[in-house]
Write an enzyme that holds these catalytic residues in place. Structure first.
Site, PDB file in Angstrom:
ATOM      1  N   LYS A  20      28.809  16.172 -31.209  1.00  0.00           N
ATOM      2  CA  LYS A  20      28.280  16.071 -29.841  1.00  0.00           C
ATOM      3  C   LYS A  20      28.761  14.758 -29.236  1.00  0.00           C
ATOM      4  O   LYS A  20      28.506  13.687 -29.793  1.00  0.00           O
ATOM      5  CB  LYS A  20      26.759  16.132 -29.833  1.00  0.00           C
ATOM      6  CG  LYS A  20      26.151  16.288 -28.445  1.00  0.00           C
ATOM      7  CD  LYS A  20      26.342  17.705 -27.901  1.00  0.00           C
ATOM      8  CE  LYS A  20      25.172  18.584 -28.264  1.00  0.00           C
ATOM      9  NZ  LYS A  20      25.291  19.947 -27.696  1.00  0.00           N
ATOM     10  N   THR A  65      25.700  20.955 -33.245  1.00  0.00           N
ATOM     11  CA  THR A  65      25.905  19.735 -32.470  1.00  0.00           C
ATOM     12  C   THR A  65      24.626  19.309 -31.765  1.00  0.00           C
ATOM     13  O   THR A  65      24.418  18.125 -31.516  1.00  0.00           O
ATOM     14  CB  THR A  65      27.037  19.909 -31.441  1.00  0.00           C
ATOM     15  OG1 THR A  65      26.681  20.911 -30.491  1.00  0.00           O
ATOM     16  CG2 THR A  65      28.342  20.293 -32.126  1.00  0.00           C
ATOM     17  N   HIS A 265      49.813  -7.053 -11.183  1.00  0.00           N
ATOM     18  CA  HIS A 265      50.766  -7.847 -10.421  1.00  0.00           C
ATOM     19  C   HIS A 265      50.179  -8.359  -9.102  1.00  0.00           C
ATOM     20  O   HIS A 265      49.485  -7.633  -8.379  1.00  0.00           O
ATOM     21  CB  HIS A 265      52.014  -7.020 -10.118  1.00  0.00           C
ATOM     22  CG  HIS A 265      52.751  -6.579 -11.338  1.00  0.00           C
ATOM     23  ND1 HIS A 265      53.313  -7.459 -12.236  1.00  0.00           N
ATOM     24  CD2 HIS A 265      53.007  -5.341 -11.817  1.00  0.00           C
ATOM     25  CE1 HIS A 265      53.896  -6.790 -13.203  1.00  0.00           C
ATOM     26  NE2 HIS A 265      53.730  -5.500 -12.977  1.00  0.00           N
TER      27      HIS A 265
END
Length: 313
Positions: A20, A65, A265
């Protein structure tokens, strides 16, 4: 005659895992009127004897899960959350030792930090920190990955989205030039990046002394930032190496550091059309394309184990 559910043709199952992902859990610890917050995003991945569920659909070895999700929340109550690393260790140990088919657990955790809101002091006219009011810190997301196979631990921690800048003490010149090169050499430039870093601990088994995870994170982050600030940089690669080397030099519990540093940059704006001189004062911040500098820094004698592609960590 027994039915063989596995395919007869030459196709076999490769590496597999399930679990999960992204279980958001917030744990409040109440120390009288003063509260403490741990805010985690926990992803669980389990692997082991899971061939049959893929070949025939048999769920005999499958821990749902949904159960792994529930375990995350139950453990937040039962064990508390001392640190992201310690919480991940509790979970990984539980899944591997409580379920025979599960042979390996990988726990990935993102931690979101909160800090106390400053509030007016009672009766003193000063200011102090509110006991139960917080503001989300936006500087970075803390990360850890815990892997356990029943005998050996691997802990890789780190951070992402930490934006840093040096407004000077950075140059870039003397590089290779060909007919496509247009970038002018720079002897005074802005150096900025968004740090994504991981570091691997040399704690691998329960017989070793476990690191102080909270102290380790704070000190590692401190040394990383100091190296960035104190390096007179002739390249982002040089700065990256200094950041990693300082961590290795100062943190005995860490053997390997890997950074992924995009070069954010900043280009000088041409103000001459307006009759103005731009004396390293006004810049255009470009978000893309960007240079991407990545490297691993190791303690001498150690092996590289952190994957090159950090985007999957």
């Amino acid at each position: 005659m027994a039915v063989n559910s596995r395919p007869a043709h030459p196709v076999i199952l490769g590496q597999n895992q399930y679990g999960k992902a992204e279980n958001r859990v917030v744990r409040i610890t109440r120390d009288g009127a003063t509260h403490h917050i741990k805010d985690l995003n926990v992803s669980v991945a389990l692997s082991g004897d899971m061939d049959e569920v893929h070949y025939s659909g048999s769920n005999a070895n499958v821990l749902p899960t949904d159960t792994t999700k529930n375990t995350v929340y139950a453990f937040a109550k039962e064990h508390g959350i001392e640190s992201a690393e310690q919480f991940g260790i509790h979970l990984a140990r539980h899944f591997v030792t409580s379920q025979q088919p599960i042979q390996r657990a990988r726990i990935r955790i993102e931690e979101y930090a909160w800090e106390r809101i400053e509030a007016a002091g009672s009766g003193s006219g000063g200011a102090n920190e509110a006991a139960h009011s917080f503001v989300r810190k936006g500087q970075e997301t803390r990360l850890t990955q815990i892997t356990y196979d029943g005998g050996t631990w691997e802990v890789v921690s780190g951070l992402k989205d930490l934006v840093v800048m040096n407004s000077t003490d950075s140059e870039f010149w003397g590089y290779v030039k060909d007919k496509y090169t247009t970038l002018p050499e720079a002897h005074d430039r802005i150096l900025a990046t968004e740090v994504s870093g991981r570091w691997r601990f040399n704690w691998t088994d329960d017989e070793q002394r476990m690191p102080d995870w909270e102290e380790s994170y704070e000190q590692t982050r401190k040394h990383m930032l100091r190296a960035f600030a104190e390096t007179y940089s002739l390249s982002l690669q040089q700065t990256l190496y200094r950041m990693g080397a300082r961590i290795i030099d100062h943190r005995y519990e860490i053997d390997e550091v890997r950074f992924s540093l995009p070069n954010k940059h900043h280009f000088l704006v041409d103000l001459e059309p307006f009759g103005l001189k731009n004396d390293n004062e006004v810049y255009f911040a470009a978000d893309r394309p960007y240079g991407l500098i990545e490297a691993t820094v190791l303690r001498n004698g150690c092996e590289v184990r952190i994957p090159e592609d950090l985007t999957n960590l």
